[in-house]
Each structure stands twice: as structure tokens, then as C-alpha cells.
Scaffold this motif. Structure first.
Motif, mmCIF file in Angstrom:
data_model
loop_
_atom_site.group_PDB
_atom_site.id
_atom_site.type_symbol
_atom_site.label_atom_id
_atom_site.label_comp_id
_atom_site.label_asym_id
_atom_site.label_seq_id
_atom_site.Cartn_x
_atom_site.Cartn_y
_atom_site.Cartn_z
ATOM 1 N N GLN A 1 0.833 -1.204 0.000
ATOM 2 C CA GLN A 1 0.000 0.000 0.000
ATOM 3 C C GLN A 1 0.871 1.259 0.000
ATOM 4 N N LEU A 2 2.025 1.221 0.673
ATOM 5 C CA LEU A 2 2.919 2.384 0.703
ATOM 6 C C LEU A 2 3.472 2.703 -0.683
ATOM 7 N N TRP A 3 3.947 1.677 -1.425
ATOM 8 C CA TRP A 3 4.561 1.996 -2.714
ATOM 9 C C TRP A 3 3.561 2.095 -3.864
ATOM 10 N N THR A 4 2.348 1.570 -3.685
ATOM 11 C CA THR A 4 1.339 1.745 -4.739
ATOM 12 C C THR A 4 0.502 2.999 -4.494
ATOM 13 N N GLY A 5 0.383 3.396 -3.228
ATOM 14 C CA GLY A 5 -0.427 4.564 -2.900
ATOM 15 C C GLY A 5 -1.913 4.307 -3.049
ATOM 16 N N ALA A 6 -2.317 3.045 -3.024
ATOM 17 C CA ALA A 6 -3.729 2.706 -3.229
ATOM 18 C C ALA A 6 -4.117 1.513 -2.356
ATOM 19 N N GLU A 7 -5.407 1.225 -2.347
ATOM 20 C CA GLU A 7 -5.907 0.089 -1.573
ATOM 21 C C GLU A 7 -5.363 -1.227 -2.124
ATOM 22 N N VAL A 8 -5.057 -2.134 -1.205
ATOM 23 C CA VAL A 8 -4.456 -3.423 -1.555
ATOM 24 C C VAL A 8 -5.135 -4.516 -0.749
ATOM 25 N N GLU A 9 -5.376 -5.647 -1.383
ATOM 26 C CA GLU A 9 -5.781 -6.855 -0.669
ATOM 27 C C GLU A 9 -4.744 -7.902 -1.016
ATOM 28 N N PHE A 10 -4.000 -8.391 0.001
ATOM 29 C CA PHE A 10 -2.916 -9.317 -0.282
ATOM 30 C C PHE A 10 -2.577 -10.135 0.956
ATOM 31 N N GLU A 11 -2.399 -11.438 0.767
ATOM 32 C CA GLU A 11 -1.895 -12.341 1.797
ATOM 33 C C GLU A 11 -0.775 -13.159 1.182
ATOM 34 N N GLU A 12 0.294 -13.350 1.930
ATOM 35 C CA GLU A 12 1.435 -14.116 1.436
ATOM 36 C C GLU A 12 1.170 -15.610 1.615
ATOM 37 N N LEU A 13 0.158 -16.096 0.897
ATOM 38 C CA LEU A 13 -0.222 -17.506 0.949
ATOM 39 C C LEU A 13 -0.547 -18.001 -0.456
ATOM 40 N N PRO A 14 -0.024 -19.175 -0.849
ATOM 41 C CA PRO A 14 -0.412 -19.734 -2.148
ATOM 42 C C PRO A 14 -1.927 -19.943 -2.210
ATOM 43 N N ASP A 15 -2.466 -19.843 -3.406
ATOM 44 C CA ASP A 15 -3.896 -20.044 -3.678
ATOM 45 C C ASP A 15 -4.806 -18.994 -3.043
ATOM 46 N N THR A 16 -4.249 -17.807 -2.722
ATOM 47 C CA THR A 16 -5.093 -16.702 -2.265
ATOM 48 C C THR A 16 -5.170 -15.672 -3.386
ATOM 49 N N GLU A 17 -6.302 -15.008 -3.491
ATOM 50 C CA GLU A 17 -6.462 -13.975 -4.507
ATOM 51 C C GLU A 17 -5.980 -12.645 -3.943
ATOM 52 N N PHE A 18 -5.565 -11.749 -4.844
ATOM 53 C CA PHE A 18 -5.080 -10.438 -4.423
ATOM 54 C C PHE A 18 -5.615 -9.358 -5.353
ATOM 55 N N SER A 19 -5.492 -8.122 -4.890
ATOM 56 C CA SER A 19 -5.941 -6.968 -5.656
ATOM 57 C C SER A 19 -5.023 -5.788 -5.345
ATOM 58 N N PHE A 20 -4.490 -5.150 -6.391
ATOM 59 C CA PHE A 20 -3.678 -3.935 -6.264
ATOM 60 C C PHE A 20 -4.412 -2.789 -6.944
ATOM 61 N N TRP A 21 -4.101 -1.572 -6.552
ATOM 62 C CA TRP A 21 -4.664 -0.368 -7.163
ATOM 63 C C TRP A 21 -6.186 -0.445 -7.257
ATOM 64 N N ASP A 22 -6.807 -0.731 -6.144
ATOM 65 C CA ASP A 22 -8.276 -0.771 -6.074
ATOM 66 C C ASP A 22 -8.886 -1.692 -7.126
ATOM 67 N N GLY A 23 -8.190 -2.784 -7.457
ATOM 68 C CA GLY A 23 -8.734 -3.765 -8.396
ATOM 69 C C GLY A 23 -8.243 -3.632 -9.818
ATOM 70 N N ASP A 24 -7.345 -2.669 -10.098
ATOM 71 C CA ASP A 24 -6.808 -2.559 -11.458
ATOM 72 C C ASP A 24 -5.977 -3.785 -11.824
#
Length: 128
Positions: free
Chosen positions: A28-51
């Protein structure tokens, strides 16, 4: 479908770069946007509010991250592999991605260079 590969040098050890790529607060610090992320295989993620959205495939601490980025359900999986190599100046980061749709390639790779890799570079430049 096209592939893309880019190398950048970051003035930080591979372990620090890895943490910046795998901890939601750091992302979130280096993207400057909302992030959904877990450091686990088979998990989904989202950067830049879903971009950028996708699924984590594997992690190798301080060395490698493999993810699938989504371009739409009809496309072949687009695999992103980020490798971190120790360098005398810090870390050489290798970003490679397969199966980028031809019609998205130019805009998408410019975005990767400017925002994803550029954001990381700016983040570590400020840390010195």
C-alpha cells in the motif's frame, strides 16, 4: 499473446524487496492505493483498487514470487514471476510475465514500468 521481461536494480537487500512485495502494508505504501494481499499460495489479491487482480501461486522467501494475473476469463493464464537476485548494489529484480493479450500489451507494459516497477524504485530510493 505476448511475453514481457524487465530488470531493475533496487538499493536494498533481496529480503527487504521481498517484504515490500508481500506485505499488504508495504504494498500500500509503494502503490499509494488500496491493496488486498496475503502471502499464501492459492489466495487472490488486488492492487490499485482492483486494477490488477490475480492469484498467488508460490513464494520463496527473499528469492521468488509466482502469481497469476487475470485479463479476463477467456484468456490463457498470465503468469508473473518475480525473481530477486543479490547484487553488489542491492537487488536485481527480474519481472517476467507470459500471455499478455496483444491488444493490451503496450498500455499494460507501460503501466508495469511506470507504476509497478517505478513505484517500487521510488519506494526504495526514498529509503536511502
Amino acid at each position: 499473446m505476448k511475453s514481457f521481461k524487465k530488470y531493475i536494480l533496487l538499493p536494498a537487500p533481496p529480503e527487504e524487496v521481498y517484504l515490500a512485495l508481500t506485505k499488504a502494508q508495504s504494498i500500500q505504501l509503494w502503490t499509494g492505493a488500496e491493496v488486498e494481499f496475503e502471502e499464501l499460495p492459492d489466495t487472490e489479491f488486488s492492487f490499485w483498487d482492483g486494477d490488477i487482480v490475480g492469484k498467488n501461486i508460490s513464494f520463496e522467501y527473499g528469492k521468488k514470487i509466482v502469481q497469476q494475473w487475470y485479463f479476463g476469463e477467456e484468456n490463457e493464464p498470465s503468469i508473473v514471476t518475480i525473481k530477486l537476485h543479490e547484487d553488489k548494489k542491492g537487488t536485481s529484480l527480474e519481472f517476467s510475465q507470459t500471455n499478455i493479450p496483444d491488444e493490451d500489451f503496450d498500455d499494460f507494459t507501460e503501466g508495469i514500468k511506470e507504476y509497478y516497477l517505478g513505484g517500487l524504485a521510488d519506494f526504495f530510493e526514498e529509503e536511502i
